[in-house]
Design an enzyme around this catalytic site. Structure first.
Site, PDB file in Angstrom:
ATOM      1  N   HIS A   1      34.960 -69.723  11.427  1.00 59.27           N
ATOM      2  CA  HIS A   1      36.135 -70.567  11.213  1.00 59.27           C
ATOM      3  C   HIS A   1      35.754 -71.760  10.358  1.00 59.27           C
ATOM      4  O   HIS A   1      34.621 -72.228  10.393  1.00 59.27           O
ATOM      5  CB  HIS A   1      36.762 -71.039  12.530  1.00 59.27           C
TER       6      HIS A   1
ATOM      7  N   THR B   1      30.565 -73.685  18.394  1.00 56.47           N
ATOM      8  CA  THR B   1      30.824 -73.369  19.805  1.00 56.47           C
ATOM      9  C   THR B   1      31.633 -72.094  19.991  1.00 56.47           C
ATOM     10  O   THR B   1      31.638 -71.530  21.084  1.00 56.47           O
ATOM     11  CB  THR B   1      31.556 -74.537  20.512  1.00 56.47           C
TER      12      THR B   1
HETATM   13  P1  AMP Z   1      33.194 -75.181  16.490  1.00 58.41           P
HETATM   14  O1  AMP Z   1      32.631 -76.166  17.464  1.00 58.41           O
HETATM   15  O2  AMP Z   1      32.962 -75.527  15.068  1.00 58.41           O
HETATM   16  O3  AMP Z   1      32.779 -73.775  16.865  1.00 58.41           O
HETATM   17  O4  AMP Z   1      34.762 -75.282  16.641  1.00 58.41           O
HETATM   18  C1  AMP Z   1      35.498 -74.587  17.589  1.00 58.41           C
HETATM   19  C2  AMP Z   1      36.842 -75.255  17.649  1.00 58.41           C
HETATM   20  O5  AMP Z   1      37.736 -74.357  18.260  1.00 58.41           O
HETATM   21  C3  AMP Z   1      36.866 -76.549  18.453  1.00 58.41           C
HETATM   22  O6  AMP Z   1      37.317 -77.624  17.614  1.00 58.41           O
HETATM   23  C4  AMP Z   1      37.864 -76.250  19.575  1.00 58.41           C
HETATM   24  O7  AMP Z   1      38.670 -77.360  19.891  1.00 58.41           O
HETATM   25  C5  AMP Z   1      38.670 -75.116  18.975  1.00 58.41           C
HETATM   26  N1  AMP Z   1      39.280 -74.198  19.934  1.00 58.41           N
HETATM   27  C6  AMP Z   1      38.670 -73.543  20.954  1.00 58.41           C
HETATM   28  N2  AMP Z   1      39.545 -72.730  21.588  1.00 58.41           N
HETATM   29  C7  AMP Z   1      40.736 -72.880  20.933  1.00 58.41           C
HETATM   30  C8  AMP Z   1      42.026 -72.313  21.096  1.00 58.41           C
HETATM   31  N3  AMP Z   1      42.306 -71.434  22.074  1.00 58.41           N
HETATM   32  N4  AMP Z   1      43.012 -72.697  20.238  1.00 58.41           N
HETATM   33  C9  AMP Z   1      42.759 -73.587  19.252  1.00 58.41           C
HETATM   34  N5  AMP Z   1      41.551 -74.156  19.052  1.00 58.41           N
HETATM   35  C10 AMP Z   1      40.556 -73.819  19.867  1.00 58.41           C
END
Ligand code: AMP
Length: 118
Positions: free
Chosen positions: A104, A99
């Site tokens: 990451h 997302t």
């Molecule tokens: P993914 O779905 O693998 O792309 O993971 C994205 C992750 O980023 C999700 O677990 C979100 O909760 C996390 N996330 C999004 N924005 C932030 C933020 N500003 N600080 C910390 N985590 C975030």
């Protein structure tokens, strides 16, 4: 360093968005996930903007950044006291459930995790 001003993780790297940073090296930053799924849920993030681990593996010919992410994982696991183990996950692309379009790796632990991924 390649950065995208519209990317939330680039903004965190630049100190322009709030985050709870638990580790930092020359190439990698690690901060707590906003929506943790376990007692420890940390995101390991290369400081430069590369959209996914797939793209990073294609560009990073000497695996410098990929290795730096694993070194960061070990350091965070140690500082978080995850001696019993932990899980690393990287969602790649739409079908992978990614997302945020900045590479990451999720480091998850602090409780026994199911061996089943889905
Ligand atoms: P993914 O779905 O693998 O792309 O993971 C994205 C992750 O980023 C999700 O677990 C979100 O909760 C996390 N996330 C999004 N924005 C932030 C933020 N500003 N600080 C910390 N985590 C975030």
């Amino acid at each position: 360093m390649n950065q995208d001003p519209n990317c939330i993780f680039c903004r965190i790297v630049a100190g322009q968005a709030p985050s709870d940073i638990v580790y930092e090296s020359e190439d990698v930053i690690a901060f707590r996930d906003l929506h943790p799924v376990a007692p420890t849920h940390v995101l390991l993030v290369p400081k430069c903007h590369v959209t996914s681990l797939h793209e990073l593996a294609g560009r990073d010919e000497r695996s410098t950044l990929a290795a730096a992410l694993l070194v960061a994982a070990r350091a965070v696991a140690e500082s978080e006291g995850l001696g019993n183990g932990y899980r690393l996950i990287s969602n790649v692309g739409a079908d992978g459930g990614q997302t945020v379009g900045h590479t990451h790796v999720h480091l998850i632990g602090g409780k026994p995790l199911s061996p089943r991924l889905l």
